[in-house]
Every structure is written in structure tokens, then in C-alpha cells.
Design an enzyme around this catalytic site. Structure first.
Site, mmCIF file in Angstrom:
data_model
loop_
_atom_site.group_PDB
_atom_site.id
_atom_site.type_symbol
_atom_site.label_atom_id
_atom_site.label_comp_id
_atom_site.label_asym_id
_atom_site.label_seq_id
_atom_site.Cartn_x
_atom_site.Cartn_y
_atom_site.Cartn_z
ATOM 1 N N CYS A 1 39.659 25.556 43.221
ATOM 2 C CA CYS A 1 39.157 26.421 42.159
ATOM 3 C C CYS A 1 38.289 25.867 41.259
ATOM 4 O O CYS A 1 38.941 24.970 40.333
ATOM 5 C CB CYS A 1 40.538 27.440 41.640
ATOM 6 S SG CYS A 1 39.684 28.485 40.307
ATOM 7 N N LEU A 2 37.083 25.924 41.094
ATOM 8 C CA LEU A 2 36.139 25.126 40.411
ATOM 9 C C LEU A 2 35.100 25.986 39.992
ATOM 10 O O LEU A 2 34.205 26.292 41.140
ATOM 11 C CB LEU A 2 35.710 23.933 40.972
ATOM 12 C CG LEU A 2 34.847 22.854 40.073
ATOM 13 C CD1 LEU A 2 35.492 22.427 38.624
ATOM 14 C CD2 LEU A 2 34.325 21.805 40.938
#
Length: 227
Positions: free
Chosen positions: A143-144
Site C-alpha cells: 500500500c503506497l
């Protein structure tokens, strides 16, 4: 001896058969011509698609020559990049070795693949090292924000971003961008929250010395998977 009318009927019958044969032949020729024409159009479309794909790859590869040089000149001191095949700049591995925080002492491997449509779409990145992290699952999903093709908050991917941004972003997942409030691995985030609440209660009670369980699990994963 044949009657004249009978001969006339035979002639007409033969003529009808010949005419039918000619019609069939004409239809076959028309169908063959159409099929050939369709094959030609299909071939043209296939050729055009292949050509478009080749052009996209060419654009991507030209960008990567410049971006890889920029990346290697501006790598964080905690990062290393490796290209298994120097002729394929669109596939590389990144090793992040944090020197502070929870993940200090570990070596975390990431696999990056840059798609043909780059830089209109972001690179695809997966973590190869098993890790206990709120923003990385144990199976490698990450998750970025900048790796999101569509983002409502404006922090997602944009053609102005480069590989350098991706690497610095991944590196920051172990420090500045470590986010317990918007987790992908919810269990890890809740684990950290329980420790935080428990530690606060100990302070209020005047009891000290208990080690954080979240930190212990992170260190256990580092010993087992990230050396």
C-alpha cells in the site's frame, strides 16, 4: 428415336445444371475473395496492434535509460538496485536495509516490473520478503499512494513521477511513510495499537520494563526471513 421435345428438355436440363455450377463457382469465388480481404484486414489490425505495442515499449525503454541513470545517482544510502538482465531495464530488484526504527537490521527485497504503457501507468511492485508491516501484506502486496493508478486524493501515480520517486517511496515505508492509521495489513496495525494502549496503561500504573509484543514479532520476522 428421341422425340424433338425430349431432346429440348435434356438441353434445358444440362443448361440449368451448368448455370447452377457457374453460380456456385461465382459464390465460392466471392466468399474466397471476402475471406482473403478479411484476413488482410485482420492482418493489418494485428500488425497495427503489434506496431503500437512496439512503439510503447520503445518509449518506455527510452525513458528508462534516463531514469535508471538518475536513480542510481540518487539512491538512498539504505537502498541497492540490481538488474538481473542489464538489457532489460524494465525488470529490477530493490533491497532496502533500514538503519533506524522497527525494521532496522533487516534486508527487504522488492521486485519491480515496468509495464509497456509506462509512464502513463505506474510500475508493478511486490515485496519478496515476508514481513510484519501495516502497509505490506505477508504475501507481498504493498500500500503506497504513488503506486496507485487512480487516487482520489491526488497522491497517486502521475506521468511526472519517475523510478526515483518509487524507490524513495518504498524506502520511506520503513520510516516516514510507515502508516498505522490506513493499513493494508489490518492485523499488524491492530497488533501495534494493542501494544500502544497496553504500554500507556503500564505507564499510568507506574509499571515499566515490558517489551512491546509488536516489536518482538517484527524482529522475529527479520531473523527468520530478512537476513
Amino acid at each position: 428415336m428421341k422425340h424433338p421435345e425430349e431432346g429440348k428438355e435434356n438441353s434445358e436440363s444440362i443448361g440449368a445444371v451448368q448455370q447452377t455450377s457457374w453460380v456456385k463457382a461465382a459464390v465460392m469465388l466471392t466468399l474466397a475473395s471476402k475471406l482473403k480481404r478479411d484476413d488482410g484486414l485482420k492482418g493489418s489490425r494485428t500488425s497495427a496492434t503489434a506496431s503500437d505495442s512496439t512503439r510503447r515499449v520503445s518509449v518506455r525503454d527510452r525513458l528508462l535509460v534516463k531514469e535508471v541513470a538518475e536513480l542510481e545517482a540518487n539512491l538512498p544510502c539504505t537502498c541497492k538496485v540490481h538488474f538481473p538482465d542489464p538489457n532489460k531495464l524494465h525488470c529490477f530488484q530493490l533491497t532496502v536495509s533500514p538503519d533506524e526504527g522497527y525494521y532496522q537490521g533487516g534486508k527487504f527485497q522488492f521486485e519491480t516490473e515496468v509495464p509497456d504503457a509506462y509512464n502513463m501507468v505506474p510500475p508493478k511492485v511486490r515485496c519478496l520478503t515476508r514481513i510484519w508491516h501495516p502497509n505490506i501484506t505477508e504475501t507481498g502486496e504493498i500500500c503506497l499512494s504513488l503506486l496507485r493508478e487512480h487516487s482520489i486524493d491526488g497522491t497517486g501515480w502521475a506521468p511526472t513521477r519517475t523510478l526515483k520517486d518509487v524507490v524513495w517511496g518504498l524506502n520511506s515505508l520503513f520510516t516516514d511513510l510507515l502508516n498505522f492509521d490506513d493499513p493494508l495489513n489490518i492485523e499488524a496495525a491492530e497488533h501495534h495499537l494493542r501494544d500502544k494502549v497496553g504500554w500507556g496503561q503500564e505507564v499510568l500504573a507506574g509499571v515499566f520494563g515490558k517489551e512491546e509484543d509488536f516489536r518482538n514479532k517484527v524482529e522475529d520476522y527479520i531473523k527468520r526471513y530478512a537476513r
